[in-house]
Motif scaffolding. Structure first.
Motif, PDB file in Angstrom:
ATOM      1  N   MET A   1       0.844  -1.168   0.000  1.00 39.95           N
ATOM      2  CA  MET A   1       0.000   0.000   0.000  1.00 39.95           C
ATOM      3  C   MET A   1       0.897   1.241   0.000  1.00 39.95           C
ATOM      4  O   MET A   1       1.777   1.372   0.829  1.00 39.95           O
ATOM      5  N   THR A   2       0.658   2.146  -0.924  1.00 38.81           N
ATOM      6  CA  THR A   2       1.451   3.363  -0.985  1.00 38.81           C
ATOM      7  C   THR A   2       0.694   4.492  -0.303  1.00 38.81           C
ATOM      8  O   THR A   2      -0.535   4.539  -0.331  1.00 38.81           O
ATOM      9  N   ALA A   3       1.439   5.356   0.295  1.00 39.88           N
ATOM     10  CA  ALA A   3       0.835   6.502   0.965  1.00 39.88           C
ATOM     11  C   ALA A   3       0.350   7.506  -0.071  1.00 39.88           C
ATOM     12  O   ALA A   3       0.950   7.660  -1.129  1.00 39.88           O
ATOM     13  N   ALA A   4      -0.744   8.152   0.253  1.00 41.22           N
ATOM     14  CA  ALA A   4      -1.263   9.197  -0.629  1.00 41.22           C
ATOM     15  C   ALA A   4      -0.281  10.365  -0.623  1.00 41.22           C
ATOM     16  O   ALA A   4       0.347  10.656   0.399  1.00 41.22           O
ATOM     17  N   PRO A   5      -0.119  11.015  -1.763  1.00 42.81           N
ATOM     18  CA  PRO A   5       0.775  12.181  -1.777  1.00 42.81           C
ATOM     19  C   PRO A   5       0.218  13.291  -0.883  1.00 42.81           C
ATOM     20  O   PRO A   5      -0.993  13.428  -0.735  1.00 42.81           O
ATOM     21  N   ARG A   6       1.131  14.019  -0.284  1.00 43.36           N
ATOM     22  CA  ARG A   6       0.704  15.140   0.558  1.00 43.36           C
ATOM     23  C   ARG A   6      -0.026  16.162  -0.292  1.00 43.36           C
ATOM     24  O   ARG A   6       0.370  16.452  -1.425  1.00 43.36           O
ATOM     25  N   PRO A   7      -1.065  16.768   0.237  1.00 40.92           N
ATOM     26  CA  PRO A   7      -1.726  17.852  -0.490  1.00 40.92           C
ATOM     27  C   PRO A   7      -0.785  19.048  -0.623  1.00 40.92           C
ATOM     28  O   PRO A   7       0.138  19.228   0.170  1.00 40.92           O
ATOM     29  N   ILE A   8      -1.041  19.838  -1.620  1.00 33.29           N
ATOM     30  CA  ILE A   8      -0.307  21.085  -1.824  1.00 33.29           C
ATOM     31  C   ILE A   8      -1.146  22.228  -1.262  1.00 33.29           C
ATOM     32  O   ILE A   8      -2.371  22.232  -1.415  1.00 33.29           O
ATOM     33  N   LEU A   9      -0.507  23.183  -0.634  1.00 31.01           N
ATOM     34  CA  LEU A   9      -1.167  24.413  -0.208  1.00 31.01           C
ATOM     35  C   LEU A   9      -0.541  25.551  -0.989  1.00 31.01           C
ATOM     36  O   LEU A   9       0.611  25.930  -0.751  1.00 31.01           O
ATOM     37  N   PHE A  10      -1.289  26.057  -1.977  1.00 26.43           N
ATOM     38  CA  PHE A  10      -0.835  27.171  -2.801  1.00 26.43           C
ATOM     39  C   PHE A  10      -1.140  28.473  -2.068  1.00 26.43           C
ATOM     40  O   PHE A  10      -2.288  28.747  -1.714  1.00 26.43           O
ATOM     41  N   LEU A  11      -0.099  29.290  -1.854  1.00 28.23           N
ATOM     42  CA  LEU A  11      -0.226  30.531  -1.101  1.00 28.23           C
ATOM     43  C   LEU A  11      -0.012  31.755  -1.979  1.00 28.23           C
ATOM     44  O   LEU A  11       1.040  31.916  -2.595  1.00 28.23           O
ATOM     45  N   ALA A 113      -1.163  18.360 -10.558  1.00 28.09           N
ATOM     46  CA  ALA A 113      -1.003  17.074 -11.255  1.00 28.09           C
ATOM     47  C   ALA A 113      -1.790  15.935 -10.602  1.00 28.09           C
ATOM     48  O   ALA A 113      -1.271  14.858 -10.357  1.00 28.09           O
ATOM     49  N   GLY A 114      -3.039  16.220 -10.268  1.00 25.92           N
ATOM     50  CA  GLY A 114      -3.892  15.181  -9.710  1.00 25.92           C
ATOM     51  C   GLY A 114      -3.831  15.023  -8.200  1.00 25.92           C
ATOM     52  O   GLY A 114      -4.569  14.218  -7.637  1.00 25.92           O
ATOM     53  N   ARG A 115      -2.971  15.775  -7.532  1.00 26.77           N
ATOM     54  CA  ARG A 115      -2.889  15.723  -6.066  1.00 26.77           C
ATOM     55  C   ARG A 115      -3.963  16.618  -5.459  1.00 26.77           C
ATOM     56  O   ARG A 115      -4.349  17.632  -6.032  1.00 26.77           O
ATOM     57  N   PRO A 116      -4.435  16.287  -4.265  1.00 24.34           N
ATOM     58  CA  PRO A 116      -5.331  17.213  -3.567  1.00 24.34           C
ATOM     59  C   PRO A 116      -4.596  18.531  -3.313  1.00 24.34           C
ATOM     60  O   PRO A 116      -3.381  18.541  -3.104  1.00 24.34           O
ATOM     61  N   PHE A 117      -5.349  19.634  -3.362  1.00 26.45           N
ATOM     62  CA  PHE A 117      -4.716  20.913  -3.062  1.00 26.45           C
ATOM     63  C   PHE A 117      -5.688  21.889  -2.441  1.00 26.45           C
ATOM     64  O   PHE A 117      -6.902  21.774  -2.568  1.00 26.45           O
ATOM     65  N   VAL A 118      -5.081  22.851  -1.741  1.00 24.53           N
ATOM     66  CA  VAL A 118      -5.775  24.013  -1.202  1.00 24.53           C
ATOM     67  C   VAL A 118      -5.164  25.221  -1.896  1.00 24.53           C
ATOM     68  O   VAL A 118      -3.938  25.319  -2.010  1.00 24.53           O
ATOM     69  N   TRP A 119      -6.002  26.117  -2.342  1.00 28.33           N
ATOM     70  CA  TRP A 119      -5.533  27.367  -2.948  1.00 28.33           C
ATOM     71  C   TRP A 119      -6.103  28.496  -2.104  1.00 28.33           C
ATOM     72  O   TRP A 119      -7.316  28.628  -1.986  1.00 28.33           O
ATOM     73  N   VAL A 120      -5.232  29.287  -1.498  1.00 30.72           N
ATOM     74  CA  VAL A 120      -5.637  30.420  -0.674  1.00 30.72           C
ATOM     75  C   VAL A 120      -5.288  31.693  -1.427  1.00 30.72           C
ATOM     76  O   VAL A 120      -4.118  31.927  -1.757  1.00 30.72           O
ATOM     77  N   ASP A 121      -6.307  32.500  -1.705  1.00 32.27           N
ATOM     78  CA  ASP A 121      -6.123  33.705  -2.516  1.00 32.27           C
ATOM     79  C   ASP A 121      -7.240  34.681  -2.173  1.00 32.27           C
ATOM     80  O   ASP A 121      -8.262  34.286  -1.620  1.00 32.27           O
ATOM     81  N   ASP A 122      -7.042  35.934  -2.510  1.00 32.98           N
ATOM     82  CA  ASP A 122      -8.105  36.918  -2.328  1.00 32.98           C
ATOM     83  C   ASP A 122      -8.934  37.097  -3.598  1.00 32.98           C
ATOM     84  O   ASP A 122      -9.935  37.806  -3.578  1.00 32.98           O
ATOM     85  N   VAL A 123      -8.531  36.459  -4.697  1.00 38.42           N
ATOM     86  CA  VAL A 123      -9.267  36.563  -5.955  1.00 38.42           C
ATOM     87  C   VAL A 123      -9.528  35.155  -6.488  1.00 38.42           C
ATOM     88  O   VAL A 123      -8.668  34.566  -7.141  1.00 38.42           O
ATOM     89  N   ILE A 124     -10.687  34.620  -6.142  1.00 36.22           N
ATOM     90  CA  ILE A 124     -11.133  33.321  -6.639  1.00 36.22           C
ATOM     91  C   ILE A 124     -12.615  33.481  -6.964  1.00 36.22           C
ATOM     92  O   ILE A 124     -13.389  33.906  -6.108  1.00 36.22           O
ATOM     93  N   GLY A 125     -12.992  33.137  -8.178  1.00 29.22           N
ATOM     94  CA  GLY A 125     -14.386  33.291  -8.571  1.00 29.22           C
ATOM     95  C   GLY A 125     -15.051  31.973  -8.896  1.00 29.22           C
ATOM     96  O   GLY A 125     -14.431  30.905  -8.878  1.00 29.22           O
ATOM     97  N   GLN A 126     -16.325  32.051  -9.224  1.00 35.82           N
ATOM     98  CA  GLN A 126     -17.094  30.858  -9.584  1.00 35.82           C
ATOM     99  C   GLN A 126     -16.528  30.185 -10.824  1.00 35.82           C
ATOM    100  O   GLN A 126     -16.548  28.964 -10.930  1.00 35.82           O
ATOM    101  N   VAL A 127     -16.011  30.953 -11.760  1.00 29.33           N
ATOM    102  CA  VAL A 127     -15.425  30.361 -12.966  1.00 29.33           C
ATOM    103  C   VAL A 127     -14.210  29.515 -12.578  1.00 29.33           C
ATOM    104  O   VAL A 127     -14.023  28.412 -13.104  1.00 29.33           O
TER     105      VAL A 127
END
Length: 170
Positions: A1-11, A113-127
């Motif tokens: 069993m391989t470990a899931a890749p760590r999520p990325i946190l884009f700042l 590239a298919g990894r879970p991620f969090v994106w933290v930004d002040d400009v994120i829209g519905q699109v």
């Protein structure tokens, strides 16, 4: 069993880690190239307590900002962070309309590239949210902050709770 890749946190920096606007503050902090901790009073608004909180999330922290490598020279030391990888973003093309894709969105999905991620930004829209949902196979949290306040401890708590809900490897 391989470990899931760590999520990325884009700042992001401007409006996210470096709040701008609000009473007595300019509407935008200006170009990062001339900023140092000693030369720009806006840098005093960076919450130094966020560094340990972000490091403790268990994510791969990565800059997603027009500051590019300069975020490592100016912002990382203020937060007590080591130099972080920098997302390969296209050249900043200016602000967009509410019905347009943000200039970072495609690049961040590609970088994740298919990894879970969090994106933290002040400009994120519905699109942006729709694009990520349609074109990214893993879970993603697009967390928008108020630019005059920036990222807060309660925002980090939201991110932490979302990360705890990610499916375990298996």
């Amino acid at each position: 069993m391989t470990a899931a890749p760590r999520p990325i946190l884009f700042l992001d920096v401007d409006g996210t880690l470096l709040p701008f606007g609000g009473p007595g503050m300019p509407s935008a902090p200006g170009p990062p190239g001339s900023w140092t901790a000693a030369s720009n009073p806006h840098l005093s608004r960076v919450d130094r307590n966020l560094g340990p909180l972000l490091s403790g999330l268990g994510c791969e922290l990565m800059w997603a900002t027009a500051w590019m490598q300069e975020a490592n020279e100016v912002i990382a030391p203020l937060l007590g962070l080591p130099p972080l990888p920098v997302a390969d973003l296209p050249a900043y093309s200016g602000d967009r309309g509410a019905d347009s894709l943000q200039w970072k969105t495609r690049a961040l999905v590609r970088t994740a590239a298919g990894r879970p991620f969090v994106w933290v930004d002040d400009v994120i829209g519905q699109v942006d949210r729709g694009w990520v949902e349609a074109d990214h196979p893993a879970p993603a949290l697009l967390h928008q902050v108020e630019p005059s306040v920036g990222l807060t401890v309660p925002d980090v708590a939201v991110i932490s709770a979302w990360l705890r809900e990610l499916p375990a490897a298996g």
